[in-house]
Design a protein around this motif. Sequence first.
Motif, PDB file in Angstrom:
ATOM      1  N   LEU A  70       0.856  -1.191   0.000  1.00 34.04           N
ATOM      2  CA  LEU A  70       0.000   0.000   0.000  1.00 34.04           C
ATOM      3  C   LEU A  70       0.888   1.236   0.000  1.00 34.04           C
ATOM      4  CD1 LEU A  70      -2.485  -1.290   2.673  1.00 34.04           C
ATOM      5  CD2 LEU A  70      -2.929  -1.118   0.238  1.00 34.04           C
ATOM      6  N   ILE A  71       0.810   2.036  -1.075  1.00 30.66           N
ATOM      7  CA  ILE A  71       1.651   3.229  -1.234  1.00 30.66           C
ATOM      8  C   ILE A  71       0.802   4.455  -0.900  1.00 30.66           C
ATOM      9  CG2 ILE A  71       3.284   4.402  -2.745  1.00 30.66           C
ATOM     10  CD1 ILE A  71       3.882   1.441  -2.658  1.00 30.66           C
ATOM     11  N   TYR A  72       1.241   5.266   0.055  1.00 28.87           N
ATOM     12  CA  TYR A  72       0.398   6.382   0.492  1.00 28.87           C
ATOM     13  C   TYR A  72       1.268   7.536   0.991  1.00 28.87           C
ATOM     14  CZ  TYR A  72       1.446   4.326   5.038  1.00 28.87           C
ATOM     15  OH  TYR A  72       2.102   3.824   6.134  1.00 28.87           O
ATOM     16  N   GLY A  73       0.616   8.663   1.264  1.00 23.73           N
ATOM     17  CA  GLY A  73       1.313   9.887   1.673  1.00 23.73           C
ATOM     18  C   GLY A  73       1.634  10.726   0.459  1.00 23.73           C
ATOM     19  N   GLY A  74       2.936  10.934   0.189  1.00 20.88           N
ATOM     20  CA  GLY A  74       3.366  11.579  -1.037  1.00 20.88           C
ATOM     21  C   GLY A  74       3.683  13.061  -0.918  1.00 20.88           C
ATOM     22  N   LYS A  75       4.455  13.538  -1.927  1.00 17.95           N
ATOM     23  CA  LYS A  75       4.801  14.964  -2.047  1.00 17.95           C
ATOM     24  C   LYS A  75       3.645  15.683  -2.728  1.00 17.95           C
ATOM     25  CE  LYS A  75       8.706  16.462  -3.680  1.00 17.95           C
ATOM     26  NZ  LYS A  75       9.976  16.564  -4.447  1.00 17.95           N
ATOM     27  N   TYR A  96      -5.161 -11.450   2.512  1.00 19.27           N
ATOM     28  CA  TYR A  96      -4.049 -10.553   2.195  1.00 19.27           C
ATOM     29  C   TYR A  96      -3.158 -10.310   3.412  1.00 19.27           C
ATOM     30  CZ  TYR A  96      -7.475  -9.353  -1.410  1.00 19.27           C
ATOM     31  OH  TYR A  96      -8.412  -9.409  -2.417  1.00 19.27           O
ATOM     32  N   ASN A  97      -1.891 -10.118   3.132  1.00 17.85           N
ATOM     33  CA  ASN A  97      -0.986  -9.415   4.039  1.00 17.85           C
ATOM     34  C   ASN A  97      -0.772  -8.024   3.459  1.00 17.85           C
ATOM     35  OD1 ASN A  97      -0.569 -11.623   5.795  1.00 17.85           O
ATOM     36  ND2 ASN A  97       0.975 -12.465   4.403  1.00 17.85           N
ATOM     37  N   ALA A  98      -0.514  -7.047   4.301  1.00 17.07           N
ATOM     38  CA  ALA A  98      -0.344  -5.666   3.834  1.00 17.07           C
ATOM     39  C   ALA A  98       1.020  -5.138   4.236  1.00 17.07           C
ATOM     40  CB  ALA A  98      -1.440  -4.773   4.416  1.00 17.07           C
ATOM     41  N   VAL A  99       1.731  -4.567   3.273  1.00 14.60           N
ATOM     42  CA  VAL A  99       3.005  -3.923   3.546  1.00 14.60           C
ATOM     43  C   VAL A  99       2.825  -2.415   3.346  1.00 14.60           C
ATOM     44  CG1 VAL A  99       5.419  -3.667   2.853  1.00 14.60           C
ATOM     45  CG2 VAL A  99       4.343  -5.930   2.835  1.00 14.60           C
ATOM     46  N   PRO A 100       2.879  -1.618   4.403  1.00 15.85           N
ATOM     47  CA  PRO A 100       2.720  -0.163   4.239  1.00 15.85           C
ATOM     48  C   PRO A 100       3.994   0.474   3.690  1.00 15.85           C
ATOM     49  CG  PRO A 100       3.093  -0.701   6.544  1.00 15.85           C
ATOM     50  CD  PRO A 100       3.037  -2.017   5.817  1.00 15.85           C
ATOM     51  N   VAL A 101       3.818   1.324   2.696  1.00 13.29           N
ATOM     52  CA  VAL A 101       4.934   2.083   2.120  1.00 13.29           C
ATOM     53  C   VAL A 101       4.533   3.557   2.167  1.00 13.29           C
ATOM     54  CG1 VAL A 101       6.465   2.414   0.150  1.00 13.29           C
ATOM     55  CG2 VAL A 101       5.499   0.146   0.609  1.00 13.29           C
ATOM     56  N   TYR A 102       5.137   4.281   3.101  1.00  9.95           N
ATOM     57  CA  TYR A 102       4.787   5.683   3.340  1.00  9.95           C
ATOM     58  C   TYR A 102       5.796   6.594   2.648  1.00  9.95           C
ATOM     59  CZ  TYR A 102       4.336  10.051   6.036  1.00  9.95           C
ATOM     60  OH  TYR A 102       4.187  11.363   6.414  1.00  9.95           O
ATOM     61  N   ILE A 103       5.293   7.477   1.784  1.00  4.63           N
ATOM     62  CA  ILE A 103       6.133   8.504   1.172  1.00  4.63           C
ATOM     63  C   ILE A 103       5.882   9.803   1.933  1.00  4.63           C
ATOM     64  CG2 ILE A 103       6.734   9.718  -0.954  1.00  4.63           C
ATOM     65  CD1 ILE A 103       5.498   7.396  -2.522  1.00  4.63           C
ATOM     66  N   ASP A 104       6.920  10.327   2.575  1.00  4.71           N
ATOM     67  CA  ASP A 104       6.711  11.527   3.386  1.00  4.71           C
ATOM     68  C   ASP A 104       6.649  12.771   2.495  1.00  4.71           C
ATOM     69  OD1 ASP A 104       9.333  12.416   2.853  1.00  4.71           O
ATOM     70  OD2 ASP A 104      10.122  11.640   4.751  1.00  4.71           O
ATOM     71  N   GLU A 158      -1.670   7.380  13.174  1.00  9.03           N
ATOM     72  CA  GLU A 158      -0.298   7.817  13.441  1.00  9.03           C
ATOM     73  C   GLU A 158       0.701   6.699  13.178  1.00  9.03           C
ATOM     74  OE1 GLU A 158      -3.061  10.520  14.821  1.00  9.03           O
ATOM     75  OE2 GLU A 158      -2.927   8.419  15.470  1.00  9.03           O
ATOM     76  N   ALA A 159       0.272   5.449  13.350  1.00 12.62           N
ATOM     77  CA  ALA A 159       1.174   4.316  13.132  1.00 12.62           C
ATOM     78  C   ALA A 159       1.586   4.183  11.674  1.00 12.62           C
ATOM     79  CB  ALA A 159       0.503   3.024  13.600  1.00 12.62           C
ATOM     80  N   LEU A 160       0.852   4.834  10.771  1.00  9.55           N
ATOM     81  CA  LEU A 160       1.177   4.762   9.345  1.00  9.55           C
ATOM     82  C   LEU A 160       2.213   5.796   8.924  1.00  9.55           C
ATOM     83  CD1 LEU A 160      -2.341   4.158   7.725  1.00  9.55           C
ATOM     84  CD2 LEU A 160      -0.623   2.488   8.436  1.00  9.55           C
ATOM     85  N   GLN A 161       2.516   6.756   9.779  1.00  7.73           N
ATOM     86  CA  GLN A 161       3.499   7.790   9.453  1.00  7.73           C
ATOM     87  C   GLN A 161       4.891   7.293   9.838  1.00  7.73           C
ATOM     88  OE1 GLN A 161       0.826  10.837  11.465  1.00  7.73           O
ATOM     89  NE2 GLN A 161       1.632  12.066   9.785  1.00  7.73           N
ATOM     90  N   LEU A 162       5.426   6.436   8.970  1.00  6.55           N
ATOM     91  CA  LEU A 162       6.676   5.730   9.233  1.00  6.55           C
ATOM     92  C   LEU A 162       7.869   6.662   9.071  1.00  6.55           C
ATOM     93  CD1 LEU A 162       5.795   2.602   7.083  1.00  6.55           C
ATOM     94  CD2 LEU A 162       5.417   2.870   9.535  1.00  6.55           C
ATOM     95  N   ASN A 163       8.928   6.385   9.832  1.00  2.69           N
ATOM     96  CA  ASN A 163      10.166   7.153   9.711  1.00  2.69           C
ATOM     97  C   ASN A 163      11.340   6.201   9.860  1.00  2.69           C
ATOM     98  OD1 ASN A 163      12.264   8.941   9.717  1.00  2.69           O
ATOM     99  ND2 ASN A 163      11.590  10.108  11.506  1.00  2.69           N
ATOM    100  N   GLY A 164      11.866   5.779   8.735  1.00  5.32           N
ATOM    101  CA  GLY A 164      12.948   4.808   8.742  1.00  5.32           C
ATOM    102  C   GLY A 164      14.330   5.421   8.706  1.00  5.32           C
ATOM    103  N   GLY A 165      14.425   6.731   8.770  1.00  6.53           N
ATOM    104  CA  GLY A 165      15.726   7.380   8.773  1.00  6.53           C
ATOM    105  C   GLY A 165      16.297   7.593   7.384  1.00  6.53           C
TER     106      GLY A 165
END
Length: 363
Positions: free
Chosen positions: A10-15, A38-46, A65-72
Amino acid sequence: MTAAKLTVGLIYGGKSGEHEVSLQTAFSVMNALDYGKYNAVPVYIDKQGRWNMGETHTAAPASLEALQLNGGESATAEAMSVLWRKLSGQESLIDVLFPLLHGTYGEDGTIQGLFEMMDMPYVGAGVLASSAGMDKAIMKSLFAQAGLPQCKYETFIAAEYEANAHDILGAIEHNLGFPCFVKPANLGSSVGISKAKDRAELERAIQYALRFDLKVVVEEAVDAHEVEVGVLGNELPLASVPGEIVSSSDYYDYDAKYIDGNSRMIIPAEIDSELAENLRELALRAFKAIDGNGLCRADFFVRRSDRAIMINEVNTMPGFTAYSMYPLLWRETGKSYPELLDQLIQLGLDRYNKRHTLQFKRD
């Protein structure tokens, strides 16, 4: 023996100015997915465009809030190493991508092109339909070629306006009159749109629209009901029942859509069966005119004076929470939100599989 689960990215967020809307969409979809399938893999674009991939979910997330990922700093590289696996001969860890992005860099064909380069199946419109569905000027040209009725409009780019503003303003006054609506050609959610009632307001509205895009569309004002139809499918799409938007504002602007909470949706629209069938047929024609796949929402004006239908636009990634117009249209047509997600995922896989039967070079 049960079939293996599909893993959905799941691709979400974005510029995009619609970043927060996309987060709401992702949270809603992740809460509606059938985790037995289904299994779901969240992919957050900040908001800076950095990609962050989360752990695989086998149940709905606890909070938005758990969807606003920050992997560094290394997050984008790590996400891309997973998403690009197929091109290095490895088996993909994700079966299908589901873009839940609205607006720039998500709904305009850019990310769809990236998915094509990744050789990954994905949900929704392809590159061409996404681009045409975002650019209102191109969209209107395709609608005209398909013989779809539209309101009168003018379009121009920033360089043309800078060189010849007097003639452009005169053409708008002569051909469209006042009031009229001024829009950036390439934004969604009514961002950058103004209603101009005279020459001074028109000039201000154009300058405002040019803050958001280099191309502007100006449309005549139509005293009309705003009616929308959902389209679902690939080569043989289906149309939903129509629904009407009753705006809390003078027109359906950003505040009316997302902030004041007073706009209403009437589903099904309170119209006769002949008009409803005409709207559904025109929605399918519009979907085909842009070479649509998966889904779109077609938005129409039904003029109050004579019930004439005019297409306004199509949206290839409409608002998609459980309470947005598109899923509600399909709920009233007999398809629940989880069923809609199932079908959209399958349509994305079907399109990918059919395209992979084609040859891209001579024997």
